[in-house]
Each structure stands twice: as structure tokens, then as C-alpha cells.
Design a protein around this motif. Structure first.
Motif, PDB file in Angstrom:
ATOM      1  N   ASP A  68     -15.740  -8.238  -6.729  1.00  0.00           N
ATOM      2  CA  ASP A  68     -16.833  -7.551  -6.021  1.00  0.00           C
ATOM      3  C   ASP A  68     -16.487  -7.327  -4.553  1.00  0.00           C
ATOM      4  O   ASP A  68     -16.880  -6.318  -3.959  1.00  0.00           O
ATOM      5  CB  ASP A  68     -18.157  -8.283  -6.179  1.00  0.00           C
ATOM      6  CG  ASP A  68     -18.147  -9.685  -5.610  1.00  0.00           C
ATOM      7  OD1 ASP A  68     -17.105 -10.366  -5.667  1.00  0.00           O
ATOM      8  OD2 ASP A  68     -19.197 -10.119  -5.102  1.00  0.00           O
TER       9      ASP A  68
ATOM     10  N   ARG B  15     -14.000  -4.434  -4.424  1.00  0.00           N
ATOM     11  CA  ARG B  15     -14.758  -3.186  -4.614  1.00  0.00           C
ATOM     12  C   ARG B  15     -15.438  -2.779  -3.304  1.00  0.00           C
ATOM     13  O   ARG B  15     -15.361  -1.628  -2.890  1.00  0.00           O
ATOM     14  CB  ARG B  15     -15.803  -3.349  -5.722  1.00  0.00           C
ATOM     15  CG  ARG B  15     -16.617  -2.088  -5.970  1.00  0.00           C
ATOM     16  CD  ARG B  15     -17.680  -2.271  -7.047  1.00  0.00           C
ATOM     17  NE  ARG B  15     -17.110  -2.685  -8.325  1.00  0.00           N
ATOM     18  CZ  ARG B  15     -17.199  -3.917  -8.836  1.00  0.00           C
ATOM     19  NH1 ARG B  15     -17.860  -4.871  -8.191  1.00  0.00           N
ATOM     20  NH2 ARG B  15     -16.666  -4.208  -9.996  1.00  0.00           N
TER      21      ARG B  15
ATOM     22  N   GLN C 122     -14.850   0.564  -0.879  1.00  0.00           N
ATOM     23  CA  GLN C 122     -15.958   1.466  -0.566  1.00  0.00           C
ATOM     24  C   GLN C 122     -16.160   1.612   0.941  1.00  0.00           C
ATOM     25  O   GLN C 122     -16.602   2.655   1.407  1.00  0.00           O
ATOM     26  CB  GLN C 122     -17.246   0.968  -1.224  1.00  0.00           C
ATOM     27  CG  GLN C 122     -17.212   1.077  -2.731  1.00  0.00           C
ATOM     28  CD  GLN C 122     -18.370   0.370  -3.418  1.00  0.00           C
ATOM     29  OE1 GLN C 122     -18.898  -0.623  -2.919  1.00  0.00           O
ATOM     30  NE2 GLN C 122     -18.741   0.863  -4.590  1.00  0.00           N
TER      31      GLN C 122
ATOM     32  N   TYR D 154      -8.346   0.544  -7.154  1.00  0.00           N
ATOM     33  CA  TYR D 154      -9.313   1.630  -6.977  1.00  0.00           C
ATOM     34  C   TYR D 154      -9.747   2.132  -8.354  1.00  0.00           C
ATOM     35  O   TYR D 154     -10.947   2.295  -8.628  1.00  0.00           O
ATOM     36  CB  TYR D 154      -8.722   2.776  -6.150  1.00  0.00           C
ATOM     37  CG  TYR D 154      -9.694   3.904  -5.950  1.00  0.00           C
ATOM     38  CD1 TYR D 154     -10.546   3.932  -4.857  1.00  0.00           C
ATOM     39  CD2 TYR D 154      -9.799   4.927  -6.885  1.00  0.00           C
ATOM     40  CE1 TYR D 154     -11.469   4.961  -4.684  1.00  0.00           C
ATOM     41  CE2 TYR D 154     -10.713   5.958  -6.733  1.00  0.00           C
ATOM     42  CZ  TYR D 154     -11.551   5.972  -5.634  1.00  0.00           C
ATOM     43  OH  TYR D 154     -12.462   6.988  -5.481  1.00  0.00           O
TER      44      TYR D 154
ATOM     45  N   PHE E  31     -12.012  -0.551 -10.016  1.00  0.00           N
ATOM     46  CA  PHE E  31     -13.246  -0.998  -9.392  1.00  0.00           C
ATOM     47  C   PHE E  31     -14.189   0.101  -8.914  1.00  0.00           C
ATOM     48  O   PHE E  31     -15.353  -0.166  -8.652  1.00  0.00           O
ATOM     49  CB  PHE E  31     -12.949  -1.919  -8.208  1.00  0.00           C
ATOM     50  CG  PHE E  31     -12.277  -3.208  -8.591  1.00  0.00           C
ATOM     51  CD1 PHE E  31     -12.751  -3.987  -9.637  1.00  0.00           C
ATOM     52  CD2 PHE E  31     -11.162  -3.645  -7.918  1.00  0.00           C
ATOM     53  CE1 PHE E  31     -12.139  -5.168  -9.989  1.00  0.00           C
ATOM     54  CE2 PHE E  31     -10.531  -4.838  -8.258  1.00  0.00           C
ATOM     55  CZ  PHE E  31     -11.034  -5.604  -9.297  1.00  0.00           C
ATOM     56  N   ILE E  32     -13.688   1.312  -8.738  1.00  0.00           N
ATOM     57  CA  ILE E  32     -14.537   2.375  -8.208  1.00  0.00           C
ATOM     58  C   ILE E  32     -14.844   3.366  -9.336  1.00  0.00           C
ATOM     59  O   ILE E  32     -13.926   3.959  -9.903  1.00  0.00           O
ATOM     60  CB  ILE E  32     -13.860   3.096  -7.013  1.00  0.00           C
ATOM     61  CG1 ILE E  32     -13.480   2.111  -5.922  1.00  0.00           C
ATOM     62  CG2 ILE E  32     -14.768   4.199  -6.481  1.00  0.00           C
ATOM     63  CD1 ILE E  32     -14.619   1.359  -5.287  1.00  0.00           C
TER      64      ILE E  32
END
Length: 137
Positions: free
Chosen positions: A8, A11, A15, A132, A135-136
Motif C-alpha cells: 500500500d 502504491r 501515485q 506500477y 499496483f496502479i
């Protein structure tokens, strides 16, 4: 012993970041640093090449070292040999960089500990592009 941030936090880092200084970014399309940086650029990140002896990579002006950048990048992504990480971390600490990412196979436990002690978020021995994608959404 070093441990990477939990998923988390990785992530959130991905972001939050807008500019990525890529230390060791090769101008050669067949090199992993080029492919990863080009992919991240395609996802909307501004890539800032940090590599002596080149003027630009991926359409962005290149800088010989992090200290030459006219701003502090959101993330420093390192594509250098593990034994070269210590001075890069020291430069990041001096510049006030908040996040450093050491790509697959780039491991320096002592430098990572110094970076963390200076308040930096450290990700080590992971690929920013792969994370990326993982997690995205």
C-alpha cells in the motif's frame, strides 16, 4: 535487515510521484533503464535523465549528476551497480530527496539504512515499472 515498504505504501508512492530522475538512464533502446524509463514516461511521469556525456534521452535534457538538476525530483530511480549506490544516496540526502528506488539487482543495505535514517522512503531490488503494473489500476 532492510525491508521494502508494504504494497500500500509503494502504491501511494507511485501515485504521489510526478518527476523521476533516472540515474544511469541509457540512451540505448535495448537497455533496461531506457525501456523502464520510456514505459514510466508513457504512464505520465516526467523522466529526468541523469547520465554524464549525453545531452538528452527520451526527449528530456540530461544532467551529469543529481546536483545539477534545477529542482529536487519526486523520486530518484537508480540503474547503477550496487557499489555505486552509497555516493548517490549521500547526494540525495544532501539535496533533500524524499524517495529513492533501487532497481532489480541494485542492493546496498548500508546506503539504504542511511537513506532511511535521513527520512527517505527506500525501495530496493524492485522494478518500478513492474510495481506500477501491479499496483496502479
Amino acid at each position: 535487515m532492510f525491508t521494502n515498504p508494504p504494497p500500500d505504501r509503494i502504491r501511494s508512492l507511485l501515485q504521489e510521484v510526478k518527476t523521476i530522475a533516472v540515474v544511469g538512464l541509457s540512451p540505448r533502446p535495448d537497455r533496461p533503464s531506457y525501456r523502464v524509463a520510456r514505459a514510466m514516461q508513457g504512464f505520465g511521469y516526467r523522466i529526468v535523465p541523469v547520465r554524464p556525456a549525453v545531452s538528452e534521452v527520451l526527449g528530456e535534457k540530461a544532467y551529469a549528476c543529481l546536483s545539477d538538476l534545477p529542482f529536487v525530483p519526486d523520486l530518484v530511480d537508480v540503474f547503477r551497480a550496487s557499489h555505486e549506490v552509497g555516493p548517490i544516496v549521500d547526494e540525495c540526502i544532501a539535496l533533500g530527496v524524499k524517495r529513492i528506488w533501487l532497481q532489480d539487482g541494485v542492493i546496498d543495505e548500508a546506503a539504504a539504512a542511511r537513506a532511511q535514517a535521513a527520512g527517505m522512503t527506500v525501495v530496493m531490488d524492485r522494478c518500478v515499472w513492474r510495481d506500477y503494473l501491479d499496483f496502479i489500476p
